[in-house]
Design an enzyme around this catalytic site. Structure first.
Site, mmCIF file in Angstrom:
data_model
loop_
_atom_site.group_PDB
_atom_site.id
_atom_site.type_symbol
_atom_site.label_atom_id
_atom_site.label_comp_id
_atom_site.label_asym_id
_atom_site.label_seq_id
_atom_site.Cartn_x
_atom_site.Cartn_y
_atom_site.Cartn_z
ATOM 1 N N SER A 148 -5.303 63.249 128.188
ATOM 2 C CA SER A 148 -5.733 63.728 129.605
ATOM 3 C C SER A 148 -5.707 65.258 129.833
ATOM 4 O O SER A 148 -6.211 65.772 130.402
ATOM 5 C CB SER A 148 -4.931 63.175 130.599
ATOM 6 O OG SER A 148 -3.627 63.828 130.402
ATOM 7 N N LYS A 186 0.937 67.766 133.156
ATOM 8 C CA LYS A 186 -0.325 68.117 134.078
ATOM 9 C C LYS A 186 -0.308 69.438 134.507
ATOM 10 O O LYS A 186 0.808 69.967 134.356
ATOM 11 C CB LYS A 186 -0.411 66.822 135.134
ATOM 12 C CG LYS A 186 -0.542 65.589 134.861
ATOM 13 C CD LYS A 186 -1.980 65.299 134.122
ATOM 14 C CE LYS A 186 -2.148 63.855 133.928
ATOM 15 N NZ LYS A 186 -1.397 63.529 132.712
#
Length: 227
Positions: A148, A186
């Site tokens: 991701s 993230k």
């Protein structure tokens, strides 16, 4: 001022050096201080080094220089002593190892994708350049699992170096603890009383959570990739 555990470890190292001429191993330190894992010893060693009480030496296994002792432990005539381990010199033609190389605990895997359960156990240690350890404070390493964050240059299988901290600026790539039990890597964005955890891959949606559901555990400061 040293904590009780830091003082106990420094005293244990000093006594073992005086008795045996070599410093104790991480396992011996862990047992002496009754700690469950060597990661705790690593953090105590780092703290003692940052405060100027000891110095770890490059190119030598289990080599610690005691630079100074707290007043309560000082003895007349004390002088710093370099303790050499048994690591052999590198062969001719080998690339020298930087004196700034440090060992960090590898805490396991961190999800760069769907969050996985929080990581707390050390799997092993990795060597990283000292220049990668930005600022003061504790550092640790994590292996990336997932894709991701590929558009931020972070691939599956990379090892990321994290500086422990509980705050982050917008745009920082962080280790976030989600709802107390899931850890993920993230990009951090604050939106009022909400926190957005952004992926760097259009295949993954941004997660937006109440600020009390997200706890920053560290900031990305470096990356190691094996080819």
């Amino acid at each position: 001022m040293l904590t009780r555990k830091q003082l106990e470890l420094l005293d244990f190292i000093q006594k073992r050096v005086a008795r045996d001429g070599v410093p104790p191993s991480f396992d011996e330190m862990k047992d002496a201080l009754d700690l469950r894992s060597k990661s705790g010893i690593h953090r105590l060693i780092t703290a003692l080094e940052e405060r100027g009480f000891i110095r770890r030496l490059a190119h030598r296994a289990r080599a610690i220089e005691i630079v100074k002792l707290p007043e309560a432990m000082e003895k007349p005539g004390f002088k710093p002593k370099v303790v050499e381990g048994d690591r052999k010199a590198p062969p001719k033609g080998a690339m020298p190892v930087s004196a700034e190389v440090m060992e960090l605990p590898l805490m396991g895997r961190i999800a760069a994708g769907v969050p996985i359960e929080a990581i707390s156990e050390v799997s092993h240690h990795v060597a990283v350049p000292g220049s990668m350890l930005s600022g003061r404070g504790q550092h640790y390493a994590l292996e990336v699992k997932g894709d991701s964050m590929i558009e931020a240059g972070i691939n599956d299988g990379d090892v990321v170096v994290i500086r422990e901290q509980s705050t982050a600026d917008n745009g920082d790539i962080v280790v976030a603890l989600v709802e107390g039990h899931e850890a993920t890597l993230k990009r951090f964005r604050r939106r009022g009383h909400m926190i957005a955890l952004e992926a760097a891959n259009p295949a993954y949606e941004t997660r937006v959570l109440p600020e009390d559901h997200v706890k920053v555990q560290g900031k990305l400061v470096g990356l190691i990739r094996s080819y």
